[in-house]
Design an enzyme around this catalytic site. Structure first.
Site, mmCIF file in Angstrom:
data_model
loop_
_atom_site.group_PDB
_atom_site.id
_atom_site.type_symbol
_atom_site.label_atom_id
_atom_site.label_comp_id
_atom_site.label_asym_id
_atom_site.label_seq_id
_atom_site.Cartn_x
_atom_site.Cartn_y
_atom_site.Cartn_z
ATOM 1 N N GLY A 222 32.126 11.995 26.114
ATOM 2 C CA GLY A 222 32.725 10.656 26.570
ATOM 3 C C GLY A 222 31.927 10.012 27.799
ATOM 4 O O GLY A 222 31.699 8.643 27.744
ATOM 5 N N GLU B 79 7.991 -5.216 14.930
ATOM 6 C CA GLU B 79 6.759 -5.029 14.807
ATOM 7 C C GLU B 79 6.272 -4.161 13.321
ATOM 8 O O GLU B 79 5.575 -3.201 13.187
ATOM 9 C CB GLU B 79 5.920 -4.118 15.920
ATOM 10 C CG GLU B 79 5.915 -5.280 17.292
ATOM 11 C CD GLU B 79 4.625 -4.985 18.171
ATOM 12 O OE1 GLU B 79 3.849 -4.351 17.520
ATOM 13 O OE2 GLU B 79 4.966 -5.278 19.296
HETATM 14 N N1 CAA Z 1 -5.615 -5.483 9.140
HETATM 15 C C1 CAA Z 1 -6.395 -6.467 8.635
HETATM 16 N N2 CAA Z 1 -6.347 -6.944 7.394
HETATM 17 C C2 CAA Z 1 -4.797 -6.458 6.983
HETATM 18 C C3 CAA Z 1 -4.080 -5.735 7.163
HETATM 19 C C4 CAA Z 1 -4.516 -5.133 8.471
HETATM 20 N N3 CAA Z 1 -3.737 -3.900 8.928
HETATM 21 N N4 CAA Z 1 -3.223 -5.317 6.484
HETATM 22 C C5 CAA Z 1 -3.496 -6.275 5.378
HETATM 23 N N5 CAA Z 1 -4.685 -6.997 5.764
HETATM 24 C C6 CAA Z 1 -5.202 -7.986 4.807
HETATM 25 C C7 CAA Z 1 -5.349 -7.503 3.374
HETATM 26 O O1 CAA Z 1 -6.413 -6.809 3.277
HETATM 27 C C8 CAA Z 1 -5.314 -8.722 2.623
HETATM 28 O O2 CAA Z 1 -6.433 -9.508 2.510
HETATM 29 P P1 CAA Z 1 -7.109 -10.017 1.225
HETATM 30 O O3 CAA Z 1 -6.222 -10.909 0.551
HETATM 31 O O4 CAA Z 1 -8.608 -10.513 1.689
HETATM 32 O O5 CAA Z 1 -7.498 -8.664 0.462
HETATM 33 C C9 CAA Z 1 -4.354 -9.651 3.281
HETATM 34 O O6 CAA Z 1 -4.209 -9.156 4.676
HETATM 35 C C10 CAA Z 1 -2.855 -9.513 2.949
HETATM 36 O O7 CAA Z 1 -2.431 -8.302 2.708
HETATM 37 P P2 CAA Z 1 -1.311 -7.795 1.699
HETATM 38 O O8 CAA Z 1 -1.663 -8.301 0.327
HETATM 39 O O9 CAA Z 1 -1.188 -6.125 2.087
HETATM 40 O O10 CAA Z 1 -0.043 -8.769 2.151
HETATM 41 P P3 CAA Z 1 1.441 -8.586 1.842
HETATM 42 O O11 CAA Z 1 1.799 -9.831 1.983
HETATM 43 O O12 CAA Z 1 1.708 -7.693 0.887
HETATM 44 O O13 CAA Z 1 1.954 -7.912 3.245
HETATM 45 C C11 CAA Z 1 2.823 -6.218 4.952
HETATM 46 C C12 CAA Z 1 1.737 -6.674 3.914
HETATM 47 C C13 CAA Z 1 2.398 -4.874 5.055
HETATM 48 C C14 CAA Z 1 4.264 -6.180 4.171
HETATM 49 C C15 CAA Z 1 2.755 -7.362 5.990
HETATM 50 O O14 CAA Z 1 3.617 -8.519 5.638
HETATM 51 C C16 CAA Z 1 3.708 -6.711 6.977
HETATM 52 O O15 CAA Z 1 3.359 -5.661 7.923
HETATM 53 N N6 CAA Z 1 4.899 -7.253 7.322
HETATM 54 C C17 CAA Z 1 6.000 -6.920 8.636
HETATM 55 C C18 CAA Z 1 5.435 -8.041 9.652
HETATM 56 C C19 CAA Z 1 5.886 -7.432 10.940
HETATM 57 O O16 CAA Z 1 5.850 -6.573 11.254
HETATM 58 N N7 CAA Z 1 6.449 -8.323 11.723
HETATM 59 C C20 CAA Z 1 6.988 -8.046 13.060
HETATM 60 C C21 CAA Z 1 6.529 -9.251 13.696
HETATM 61 S S1 CAA Z 1 6.110 -9.194 15.539
HETATM 62 C C22 CAA Z 1 7.370 -8.782 16.261
HETATM 63 O O17 CAA Z 1 8.320 -7.673 16.053
HETATM 64 C C23 CAA Z 1 7.997 -9.719 17.651
HETATM 65 C C24 CAA Z 1 7.672 -9.536 18.621
HETATM 66 O O18 CAA Z 1 7.769 -10.182 19.624
HETATM 67 C C25 CAA Z 1 7.443 -7.853 19.159
#
Ligand code: CAA
Length: 407
Positions: free
Chosen positions: A365, A388
């Site tokens: 509690g 993130e």
């Molecule tokens: N590093 C560098 N480049 C990267 C990468 C990385 N880690 N991951 C992907 N890329 C590149 C890819 O190589 C690709 O490049 P090309 O087109 O030239 O091949 C491009 O980026 C697109 O990649 P994806 O096709 O994999 O992209 P996607 O649209 O399928 O998305 C995802 C991937 C992993 C879902 C991504 O959108 C993601 O991480 N989403 C979550 C977002 C997030 O974490 N948001 C939190 C915001 S911050 C926050 O929380 C606020 C705060 O203030 C704390």
């Protein structure tokens, strides 16, 4: 700085140090890391912990503590000394994040955004002029930065953003909305992302910008009310014909999505360390309470039900720390660490929620009362599974990397 007024109950002044397989857990760490941990632990115990509850209750930005963090070199830890930073490696940053967050996850969030999401991309993608102008301010002169990626319609699917930027003479003109922007209310600059090529598919045609927060047309719309990390500001922004100089690009035109995602790789190691700090605080509070609280004529720590909870927490805290150090090690060795960062965040954030829930259960509690710290830990822990990148997105990232590595 003298922090002698505080108790220094740090991991490394305990009579019984944590061990792993018979080895001290800090094997392999340099002397400077141990000294850093000691310094940050003294600050966390002496200055941060006594105020964490008060700031959380008041939902107030901990201005005095943030100012002290600049003095201690904790706001730009991995920025090279030449730009006014601490010149630390990633493991050092993780150590400091663990110590700050076990005392107060709100302060840890403010610290992580400035370090991981603002200083880091400027260091990696900024021009020499941008680095010389901005990094000393962000690392030592009290400037706070924010990172604006999410929009009302694009959270996990960050590439679906609708904010736009067009060139108008010598300026970029920004329009759109951003939400969930940590630090933005108090910040001097925001790194934000917008579509510069509206015809490009999905994550293509996105550009990163550095935007001073006093720019006309940038509106701080509201501060969100949150379940946890309540001493941080989480701000909604609107850009309305917001004009910034042409040179305020971060990186190259139309290549901003890589800036955003590679920045989040580093951010995820920071959030994993935050989660570790919360989990450790939950474990240490539980261990202490289990040895004090008596029921049925003995301390509750004498009951196997409680012992197993403590044993699981201790095991998983050690495991999380090793995953974090492993990700930090890969980062510091200059290799891509996308998978390792996601693994560390996935595991540590899950642990933070589980360990803080068990801590509330052990306190019974009392654990449910706002007067006891485990209640705050439970609320604060939850965000580590969301921001993130949610735990679901971490699994997507890990799986994509596994398949890419052709295992
Ligand atoms: N590093 C560098 N480049 C990267 C990468 C990385 N880690 N991951 C992907 N890329 C590149 C890819 O190589 C690709 O490049 P090309 O087109 O030239 O091949 C491009 O980026 C697109 O990649 P994806 O096709 O994999 O992209 P996607 O649209 O399928 O998305 C995802 C991937 C992993 C879902 C991504 O959108 C993601 O991480 N989403 C979550 C977002 C997030 O974490 N948001 C939190 C915001 S911050 C926050 O929380 C606020 C705060 O203030 C704390």
């Amino acid at each position: 700085m003298d922090f002698s007024s505080g108790s220094s109950a740090s991991l490394y002044t305990r009579k019984v140090p944590f061990v792993l397989g018979g080895l001290p857990l800090e094997f392999g760490l340099a002397k400077e890391h141990r000294l850093l941990r000691q310094m940050v632990a003294e600050f966390a115990d002496g200055k941060v912990a006594p105020k964490a509850h008060e700031y959380d209750e008041a939902e107030e930005f901990p201005k005095d503590l943030v100012e002290m963090m600049y003095g201690l070199g904790l706001m730009g830890m991995m920025v090279p000394e030449a730009y006014g930073g601490g010149g630390m490696d990633t493991i050092g940053y993780c150590i400091a994040m663990e110590e700050i967050n076990r005392a107060d996850a709100s302060l840890g969030t403010i610290m992580s955004v400035n370090n991981s999401l603002v200083c880091d991309p400027i260091l990696r993608y900024g021009t020499e002029e941008q680095k010389e102008e901005l990094l000393p301010k962000l690392a030592q002169d009290g400037w706070l930065g924010a990172y604006a990626l999410t929009e009302p319609w694009s959270g996990s699917d960050a590439g679906a953003m609708r904010s736009t930027a067009r060139l108008g003479g010598d300026e970029w003109v920004l329009n759109g909305q951003k939400i969930f922007v940590t630090n933005a209310w108090h910040s001097q600059i925001i790194i934000s992302y917008a579509k510069t090529d509206p015809k490009a598919p999905r994550s293509k045609g996105i550009t990163a910008f550095i935007i001073p927060t006093d720019t006309p047309g940038l509106h701080k719309i509201r501060k969100e009310k949150k379940m946890g990390i309540r001493a941080t500001d989480t701000t909604a922004l609107a850009f309305e014909e917001c004009r910034i100089p042409k040179e305020n690009l971060l990186g190259k035109v139309d290549e901003g999505f890589k800036v955003a995602l590679s920045t989040l790789d580093g951010g995820r190691i920071g959030i994993a360390s935050q989660a570790l700090g919360i989990a450790r605080a939950a474990y240490e509070a539980s261990l202490q309470y289990a040895q004090e609280r008596e029921q049925f004529g003995q301390t509750i720590g004498q009951f196997q039900a409680i012992q197993w909870k403590l044993a699981d927490m201790a095991t998983e805290v050690d495991a999380a720390r090793l995953l974090i150090y492993s990700a930090a090690y890969v980062r510091d060795s200059g290799r891509r660490y996308t998978k390792e960062a996601a693994i560390a965040k996935l595991f540590a954030s899950d642990l933070a929620v589980r360990a803080s829930r068990e801590a509330v259960q052990i306190y019974g509690g009392y654990g449910y009362l706002r007067d006891f710290p485990v209640e705050r830990l439970y609320r604060d822990a939850k965000i580590t599974e969301i921001y993130e990148g949610t735990s679901e997105i971490q699994r997507v990232v890990i799986a994509r990397q596994l398949l890419r590595e052709d295992r």
